[in-house]
Scaffold this active site. Structure first.
Site, mmCIF file in Angstrom:
data_model
loop_
_atom_site.group_PDB
_atom_site.id
_atom_site.type_symbol
_atom_site.label_atom_id
_atom_site.label_comp_id
_atom_site.label_asym_id
_atom_site.label_seq_id
_atom_site.Cartn_x
_atom_site.Cartn_y
_atom_site.Cartn_z
ATOM 1 N N CYS A 94 13.790 -6.410 13.149
ATOM 2 C CA CYS A 94 13.032 -5.577 14.652
ATOM 3 C C CYS A 94 14.162 -4.880 15.194
ATOM 4 O O CYS A 94 15.229 -5.355 15.285
ATOM 5 C CB CYS A 94 12.813 -6.908 15.249
ATOM 6 S SG CYS A 94 11.385 -7.760 14.858
ATOM 7 N N CYS A 177 10.698 -16.582 11.421
ATOM 8 C CA CYS A 177 10.512 -15.350 11.936
ATOM 9 C C CYS A 177 9.218 -15.050 12.950
ATOM 10 O O CYS A 177 8.109 -15.599 12.375
ATOM 11 C CB CYS A 177 10.402 -14.194 10.806
ATOM 12 S SG CYS A 177 9.837 -12.431 10.908
ATOM 13 N N GLN A 300 -1.949 -3.524 3.196
ATOM 14 C CA GLN A 300 -1.366 -3.320 4.563
ATOM 15 C C GLN A 300 -0.889 -4.772 5.165
ATOM 16 O O GLN A 300 -1.817 -5.515 4.872
ATOM 17 C CB GLN A 300 -2.410 -2.407 5.440
ATOM 18 C CG GLN A 300 -2.693 -1.372 4.965
ATOM 19 C CD GLN A 300 -1.696 -0.142 5.341
ATOM 20 O OE1 GLN A 300 -0.620 -0.461 5.863
ATOM 21 N NE2 GLN A 300 -2.085 0.885 4.854
ATOM 22 N N GLU A 350 -4.212 7.428 -7.293
ATOM 23 C CA GLU A 350 -3.000 6.735 -6.920
ATOM 24 C C GLU A 350 -2.287 6.678 -8.311
ATOM 25 O O GLU A 350 -2.678 6.744 -9.408
ATOM 26 C CB GLU A 350 -3.800 5.154 -6.442
ATOM 27 C CG GLU A 350 -2.815 4.114 -6.796
ATOM 28 C CD GLU A 350 -1.549 4.068 -5.732
ATOM 29 O OE1 GLU A 350 -1.620 4.451 -4.541
ATOM 30 O OE2 GLU A 350 -0.398 4.020 -6.218
ATOM 31 N N ASP A 407 -3.251 9.524 2.483
ATOM 32 C CA ASP A 407 -2.547 8.600 3.134
ATOM 33 C C ASP A 407 -1.145 8.035 2.295
ATOM 34 O O ASP A 407 -0.975 7.240 1.602
ATOM 35 C CB ASP A 407 -3.249 6.867 3.191
ATOM 36 C CG ASP A 407 -2.617 6.163 3.777
ATOM 37 O OD1 ASP A 407 -1.281 6.235 4.447
ATOM 38 O OD2 ASP A 407 -3.002 4.842 3.601
ATOM 39 N N CYS A 434 2.601 7.023 7.780
ATOM 40 C CA CYS A 434 3.311 6.088 8.241
ATOM 41 C C CYS A 434 4.922 6.625 8.532
ATOM 42 O O CYS A 434 5.904 6.042 9.067
ATOM 43 C CB CYS A 434 3.850 4.972 7.401
ATOM 44 S SG CYS A 434 4.221 5.368 5.653
HETATM 45 N N1 SAH Z 1 -4.097 3.892 1.414
HETATM 46 C C1 SAH Z 1 -3.703 2.828 0.838
HETATM 47 C C2 SAH Z 1 -2.326 3.040 0.120
HETATM 48 C C3 SAH Z 1 -1.165 3.622 1.291
HETATM 49 S S1 SAH Z 1 0.391 3.465 0.628
HETATM 50 C C4 SAH Z 1 -4.015 1.661 1.870
HETATM 51 O O1 SAH Z 1 -4.024 2.235 2.953
HETATM 52 O O2 SAH Z 1 -3.918 0.527 1.543
HETATM 53 C C5 SAH Z 1 0.698 4.892 -0.479
HETATM 54 C C6 SAH Z 1 0.249 4.804 -1.660
HETATM 55 O O3 SAH Z 1 0.480 6.053 -2.489
HETATM 56 C C7 SAH Z 1 0.763 3.710 -2.542
HETATM 57 O O4 SAH Z 1 -0.283 3.072 -3.129
HETATM 58 C C8 SAH Z 1 1.880 4.481 -3.514
HETATM 59 O O5 SAH Z 1 1.772 3.780 -4.785
HETATM 60 C C9 SAH Z 1 0.970 5.593 -3.741
HETATM 61 N N2 SAH Z 1 1.771 6.719 -4.169
HETATM 62 C C10 SAH Z 1 3.088 7.392 -4.049
HETATM 63 N N3 SAH Z 1 3.343 8.690 -4.478
HETATM 64 C C11 SAH Z 1 2.185 8.827 -4.981
HETATM 65 C C12 SAH Z 1 1.635 9.942 -5.603
HETATM 66 N N4 SAH Z 1 2.631 11.362 -5.895
HETATM 67 N N5 SAH Z 1 0.536 10.470 -5.908
HETATM 68 C C13 SAH Z 1 -0.492 9.316 -5.706
HETATM 69 N N6 SAH Z 1 -0.073 8.248 -5.061
HETATM 70 C C14 SAH Z 1 1.170 7.838 -4.832
#
Ligand code: SAH
Length: 479
Positions: A94, A177, A300, A350, A407, A434
């Site tokens: 934190c 924690c 998440q 993914e 994402d 993020c």
């Molecule tokens: N949308 C999902 C995961 C988001 S985290 C959710 O909300 O739960 C980002 C994701 O991107 C991870 O699962 C990671 O493994 C994947 N990732 C990382 N680099 C990537 C790439 N070049 N192409 C596709 N996926 C990728």
């Protein structure tokens, strides 16, 4: 003499290392550190809060800025609050517990806006008409469904657990924690006394010896299902049945596992899972979609805020049931399944193959059939499809989607991926991020490719830290 003269020249001779000075904290840096100014020099003071008057000691001095250590709060800021955790200063988890929660949210909003302006080159509000205030939490503690505690040994040979100090692998001993569930303390008590009673050793990073590396706990907030996974530097855990006997009495326990990690690495988990008791996964819901979560899956960590984030992403996707959607960086299909309820078809991409296996399984257990998942890099899978071209109606749809959701991890999208999004010309792009610095960079690229940012919503997924999640809606400009 000569060196002194040079140092003096560097900062007008006023400020030197070890000097103590009084500062008014007027701003906060991206990592939550306080910022004060004196005689034209800027000082970064960790643990000082916006509005504090502090006494600080210079630890490092550069030409016109320096890093100083907080010695004393002379007059506390009106935004300073009593942190719950006694270790918040040492622990790297934190950064902002001492700052009032509303101010934390303001800090996050400013951070995102500054990045949009500075990195994205956006004029606000002209270029982005709607930036909503951050969606915060009513109770900004105990929000994490997953915690990973490192296990080690202190100077006296006693087994310790807690969290790493910032930028180091020194364990700050602490079993309580305030971001994770209270029951984690009990789980750690059970694990540590089991280790002590049975002579089980803690892993030592320096030598690569010792057995237990981490304790991972996971819980389904809605289902109450609980998992404990010990990460070990070996193939088995002696006397494991004694540990199981104690852990399984903890409320909600459904899964007790070992994860084998024999590599000398910072990566916490290895690939192999050994079941000690119960199932290999827990289940949880986001909205009405059920997800199976294994110790290795990305899920998440703040399910309450995740639902809010996904609802916003769903709203921004503007679905009516007829749309073709791509969900890039889909993980275990969380957003894909959420969107599939209101779309004609969703394609997920993914990079991690086991995550796609989970995504397919999650689609099955929810009876969702209008999704298809591909393993690979978004920046390779998407262009490959696009460049192959259309040979039937389904392909035609796939290459000209209505919505693309992305994402990505902190580093953002690869340019090849953004280039293909622009070529595919979806009416809407929903970007979930993020890291607002890479978000700003990627939004700039998309806007240069014919899109405009319509709305931005920030969601506080990580209260007490400096991190913030953002979702942005872009639409294609009329030609
Ligand atoms: N949308 C999902 C995961 C988001 S985290 C959710 O909300 O739960 C980002 C994701 O991107 C991870 O699962 C990671 O493994 C994947 N990732 C990382 N680099 C990537 C790439 N070049 N192409 C596709 N996926 C990728």
């Amino acid at each position: 003499m000569k060196r002194n003269a040079q140092a003096k020249q560097k900062n007008n001779g006023i400020f030197q290392k070890n000097m103590e000075l009084e500062l008014l904290i007027e701003d906060m840096g991206v990592d939550g550190e306080g910022i004060g100014k004196k005689e034209g020099a800027i000082f970064f003071v960790k643990d000082a809060v916006l509005g504090d008057r502090v006494l600080a000691k210079i630890m490092k001095m550069k030409k016109n800025y320096g890093y100083a250590r907080l010695l004393q709060v002379i007059a506390p800021s009106p935004y300073r609050v009593e942190p719950r955790c006694n270790y918040h200063r040492q622990c790297g988890g934190c950064q902002m517990q001492a700052l009032d929660y509303q101010k934390q949210l303001e800090f996050k909003e400013n951070k995102v806006k500054n990045n949009l302006k500075r990195i994205g080159g956006f004029r606000l509000p002209e270029d982005i008409p709607v930036i909503h205030p951050v969606i915060g939490m009513e109770k900004p503690y105990y929000y994490r469904n997953k915690v990973q505690f490192p296990i080690g040994t202190d100077k006296n040979g006693k087994i310790v657990t807690g969290f790493y100090a910032a930028h180091s692998h020194n364990i700050i001993p602490n079993r309580q924690c305030f971001l994770g569930e209270k029951v984690n303390e009990k789980i750690l008590d059970v694990v540590i006394s089991f280790m002590e009673e049975n002579g089980i050793t803690a892993y030592e990073e320096a030598t690569g010896t010792g057995l237990v590396r981490h304790v991972l706990t996971r819980v389904g907030f809605r289902t109450g299902e609980r998992m404990v996974c010990l990460v070990i530097n070996g193939k088995s855990l002696p006397c494991a049945e004694k540990l199981v006997e104690k852990l399984r009495t903890i409320e909600g326990m459904t899964s007790i596992l070992l994860n084998v990690n024999r590599e000398n690495t910072n990566v916490i988990l290895g690939r192999e899972i050994i079941s000690l008791w119960g199932k290999n996964f827990i289940s949880d819901y986001i909205g009405n979609i059920k997800y199976q979560i294994s110790p290795l899956s990305f899920f998440q960590v703040n399910p309450v805020q995740t639902q809010r984030l996904y609802e916003k992403a769903l709203e921004y996707a503007g679905l009516t049931g007829k749309e073709i959607v791509w969900d890039l960086y889909c993980g275990i299909g969380t957003i894909s399944l959420f969107l599939a309820q209101r779309a004609k078809k969703v394609y997920g991409v993914e990079i991690v193959a086991p995550a796609i296996a989970d995504a397919r399984q999650n689609a099955r257990i929810n009876g969702i059939e209008n999704v298809e998942f591909f393993v690979g890099k978004a920046e390779e899978v998407l262009p490959e499809f696009y460049e192959k071209g259309c040979w039937d109606a389904q392909m035609e749809d796939m290459l000209h989607p209505d919505v693309i959701v992305a994402d990505p991890p902190r580093k953002g999208c690869d340019e090849k991926c953004l280039e293909t999004i622009v070529k595919m010309q979806p009416g809407r792009v929903v970007y979930v991020s993020c890291d607002s610095a890479t978000l700003a960079r990627d939004l700039k690229y998309l806007c240069e490719g014919g899109y405009e940012v319509r709305e931005v919503q920030m969601v506080d997924m990580f209260p007490q830290t400096t991190h913030v999640e953002t979702v942005a809606l872009l639409t294609r400009k009329a030609p």
